[in-house]
Design a protein around this motif. Structure first.
Motif: not given
Length: 337
Positions: A323-337
């Motif tokens: 879940v931690k990996l999943f959440t951190s990946e979502l944060a990375r993806i959503r923050g990507a420009k």
């Protein structure tokens, strides 16, 4: 002259000997690939392209035989066959494969990605790779992911443009706890129902609407019994291309490489076919009289907020590290420009 001929013969013999080990690594094989979709679906297009690439790489020795439209059984039956080694390949949804690897169910959480690019980044990134690495212990090898696209809501009452528009709508959903809780959180009235019963239920107004990819809405003629289609993009469905480990372990290293390389060379083609099919299906739905609406970014964010408690509730049932990996990946993806 005779010496020249002998040398030439020796050279040919040497080349044959050098070539023999490589040739011996690729055997004549017919590989059965099953899936649930019809032959006009992007998954089928991907299988055909994969077969073409693999045949070229193997000199025609490795042949894919496609079994579309559930010819080899439903998804759970085919999963069992692949794990048991009686079927070689299956295009399996993360929804059903979560029964084998529970953490794959994280892909089905609502409103986690809002674009095709975000969905692909999640599957191709660290979380998606970590999920594939869990499969061998379940007698499966994962070649990678093919996106099936976003699920969107239809109904016969009104456009869904904001959270409040879900209120009170009886919507057929997959008999899955996450889907049930998602639409409850949106104040709809979710009704779990087998897909085969859906058209009649829509026609008889037993339910007001349903949710599926545009291509499914079109191919099942829901436009005949539904007026509104809304780009809710609430879930992006992924397929995992799984190979029987028993079959895989019997392949040479060269054959395994050919399968992996064929998948890598086919992935973008299949992704593009999924996008094209979604656009084409939506265009046809409009032409057949369905009223279409987009969701404004601010309203999409409100839908995300409304379903956050669902994500939090079900996250507690999964491996905390995943879940931690999943959440951190979502944060990375959503923050990507």
């Amino acid at each position: 002259m005779r010496i020249g001929l002998l040398c030439a013969a020796a050279a040919v013999s040497l080349c044959a000997l050098v070539g023999t080990p490589a040739a011996a690594q690729v055997h004549e094989r017919t590989i059965r690939w099953g899936h649930l979709n019809n032959t006009d679906h992007p998954i089928s297009f991907g299988v055909k392209k994969f077969a073409e690439v693999l045949a070229a790489k193997s000199g025609g020795k490795l042949k894919i035989r496609e079994f579309p439209a559930s010819q080899l059984g439903n998804e759970m039956q085919q999963q069992s066959a692949v794990r048991g080694g009686t079927q070689e390949i299956l295009s399996a949804s993360t929804t059903s494969l979560a029964s084998v690897v529970k953490d794959l169910g994280l892909f089905d959480f609502p409103f986690i990605v809002s674009t095709f690019e975000q969905a692909e980044a999640l599957a191709q990134g660290a979380f998606g790779k970590a999920m594939l690495e869990t499969l061998p212990e379940k007698e499966l090898i994962g070649l990678g992911y093919w996106g099936l696209g976003f699920r969107n809501a239809t109904n016969s009452s009104r456009p869904i443009a904001k959270v409040e528009d879900f209120s009170g709508l009886k919507l057929r959903v997959i008999p899955n706890p996450v889907y049930l809780e998602t639409f409850k959180a949106l104040k709809a009235n979710p009704v779990p129902m087998a897909f085969g019963e859906l058209y009649t239920a829509l026609e008889n107004k037993t339910v007001d609407g349903q949710e599926n990819p545009y291509s499914v809405i079109l191919s099942n003629k829901f436009y005949e019994v539904q007026k509104y289609v809304s780009a809710t993009n609430h879930t992006f469905t992924q397929n995992v291309i799984i190979v029987s480990k028993k079959f895989w372990d019997g392949l040479s290293a060269e054959e395994q490489k050919m399968l992996r390389d064929s998948f890598a060379e086919t992935r973008e083609y299949q992704r593009d076919q999924t996008k094209l099919a979604a656009d084409k299906a939506l265009g046809e739905l409009k032409a057949k009289g369905m009223q279409f609406n987009e969701i404004a970014p601010a309203e999409y964010a409100r839908m995300q907020d409304a379903t956050k408690p669902v994500v939090e509730k079900f996250s507690a049932e999964y491996d905390p590290a995943r879940v931690k990996l999943f959440t951190s990946e979502l944060a990375r993806i959503r923050g990507a420009k």
